[in-house]
Design a protein around this motif. Structure first.
Motif, PDB file in Angstrom:
ATOM      1  N   VAL A 111      54.069 -45.103 -30.970  1.00 41.91           N
ATOM      2  CA  VAL A 111      53.255 -43.899 -30.747  1.00 41.91           C
ATOM      3  C   VAL A 111      52.640 -43.915 -29.345  1.00 41.91           C
ATOM      4  O   VAL A 111      52.669 -42.904 -28.638  1.00 41.91           O
ATOM      5  CB  VAL A 111      52.171 -43.751 -31.839  1.00 41.91           C
ATOM      6  N   ILE A 112      52.102 -45.052 -28.933  1.00 40.34           N
ATOM      7  CA  ILE A 112      51.523 -45.155 -27.583  1.00 40.34           C
ATOM      8  C   ILE A 112      52.606 -44.931 -26.532  1.00 40.34           C
ATOM      9  O   ILE A 112      52.406 -44.202 -25.559  1.00 40.34           O
ATOM     10  CB  ILE A 112      50.816 -46.509 -27.394  1.00 40.34           C
ATOM     11  N   GLN A 113      53.768 -45.528 -26.739  1.00 42.23           N
ATOM     12  CA  GLN A 113      54.882 -45.361 -25.794  1.00 42.23           C
ATOM     13  C   GLN A 113      55.287 -43.891 -25.688  1.00 42.23           C
ATOM     14  O   GLN A 113      55.410 -43.354 -24.594  1.00 42.23           O
ATOM     15  CB  GLN A 113      56.078 -46.215 -26.233  1.00 42.23           C
ATOM     16  N   ASP A 114      55.507 -43.251 -26.815  1.00 42.95           N
ATOM     17  CA  ASP A 114      55.914 -41.838 -26.800  1.00 42.95           C
ATOM     18  C   ASP A 114      54.875 -40.970 -26.092  1.00 42.95           C
ATOM     19  O   ASP A 114      55.222 -40.063 -25.330  1.00 42.95           O
ATOM     20  CB  ASP A 114      56.126 -41.324 -28.227  1.00 42.95           C
ATOM     21  N   THR A 115      53.608 -41.253 -26.340  1.00 46.09           N
ATOM     22  CA  THR A 115      52.539 -40.474 -25.720  1.00 46.09           C
ATOM     23  C   THR A 115      52.527 -40.693 -24.207  1.00 46.09           C
ATOM     24  O   THR A 115      52.381 -39.730 -23.436  1.00 46.09           O
ATOM     25  CB  THR A 115      51.175 -40.832 -26.337  1.00 46.09           C
ATOM     26  N   MET A 116      52.677 -41.936 -23.769  1.00 49.69           N
ATOM     27  CA  MET A 116      52.691 -42.201 -22.320  1.00 49.69           C
ATOM     28  C   MET A 116      53.865 -41.505 -21.642  1.00 49.69           C
ATOM     29  O   MET A 116      53.699 -40.912 -20.575  1.00 49.69           O
ATOM     30  CB  MET A 116      52.752 -43.707 -22.040  1.00 49.69           C
ATOM     31  N   VAL A 117      55.029 -41.568 -22.245  1.00 50.36           N
ATOM     32  CA  VAL A 117      56.207 -40.936 -21.642  1.00 50.36           C
ATOM     33  C   VAL A 117      55.978 -39.440 -21.484  1.00 50.36           C
ATOM     34  O   VAL A 117      56.224 -38.871 -20.421  1.00 50.36           O
ATOM     35  CB  VAL A 117      57.480 -41.225 -22.469  1.00 50.36           C
ATOM     36  N   ARG A 118      55.479 -38.803 -22.538  1.00 51.67           N
ATOM     37  CA  ARG A 118      55.222 -37.357 -22.479  1.00 51.67           C
ATOM     38  C   ARG A 118      54.144 -37.009 -21.457  1.00 51.67           C
ATOM     39  O   ARG A 118      54.283 -36.074 -20.688  1.00 51.67           O
ATOM     40  CB  ARG A 118      54.795 -36.831 -23.853  1.00 51.67           C
ATOM     41  N   ARG A 119      53.049 -37.739 -21.465  1.00 47.01           N
ATOM     42  CA  ARG A 119      51.904 -37.403 -20.612  1.00 47.01           C
ATOM     43  C   ARG A 119      52.107 -37.788 -19.150  1.00 47.01           C
ATOM     44  O   ARG A 119      51.583 -37.126 -18.267  1.00 47.01           O
ATOM     45  CB  ARG A 119      50.633 -38.081 -21.132  1.00 47.01           C
TER      46      ARG A 119
END
Length: 181
Positions: A111-119
């Motif tokens: 979840v943290i990884q996906d959020t960082m990639v998007r943001r």
């Protein structure tokens, strides 16, 4: 929600050097500071792990203030392992590491990884299992966040000039995990 945040490395063992010549510890410390702030603002109990050697940091986390943590997170900057060879074109983007076999750690990492990639709009290197001491020895679910490469132009730029943006992305991922989304 109780989260322990640690700055990767130590002032006397500062980690890798960035393109700018700044040490890893000095570049990621502001990210950790902003992360604590954003987590507090969202109502989480966030604690900065005291600076020390790795063993003392893990001991502090494992004592847990008598209550434990929902997540322990250490912020690092990534670096191309082959400093003497040609630049590796794959050595860019972000990744989050978790202890192999930890379901909660893996969930948080993804979840943290996906959020960082998007943001952040950076290359997705994935959430990956790893056997680092920090991940294996903490009693609570743990992740190591590597938001950018120190020795790559885009990564060095965002770490140097926008630590608050990185911290916001990490905080959003952490909060999404801990709020059950």
């Amino acid at each position: 929600m109780r989260i322990a945040v640690s700055i990767g490395h130590h002032p006397t063992a500062p980690g890798a050097k960035a393109l700018s010549g700044v040490d890893e510890y000095a570049l990621v410390a502001p990210v950790a500071g902003f992360l604590i702030r954003y987590l507090h603002e969202a109502g989480a109990e966030a604690y900065m792990v005291p600076t020390g050697n790795l063993g003392s940091k893990v001991d502090w986390v494992n004592r847990g203030g008598g209550m434990g943590y929902d997540l322990v997170l250490e912020v690092h900057g990534n670096a191309d392992p082959d400093k003497d060879g040609p630049a590796d074109p794959e050595a860019r983007g972000c990744e989050v590491l978790y202890c192999n076999g930890s379901r909660k750690g893996e969930h948080y990492a993804r979840v943290i990884q996906d959020t960082m990639v998007r943001r952040l709009g950076v290359r997705d290197r994935g959430a990956k299992p790893a056997g680092f001491f920090w991940l294996r020895k903490t009693r609570w679910p743990a992740v190591i966040v590597e938001p950018a490469f120190l020795d790559e132009a885009q990564g060095n730029a965002i770490l140097s000039s926008e630590p608050h943006v990185i911290a916001q992305a990490i905080a959003r991922g952490v909060l999404a995990c801990l709020q059950g989304r």
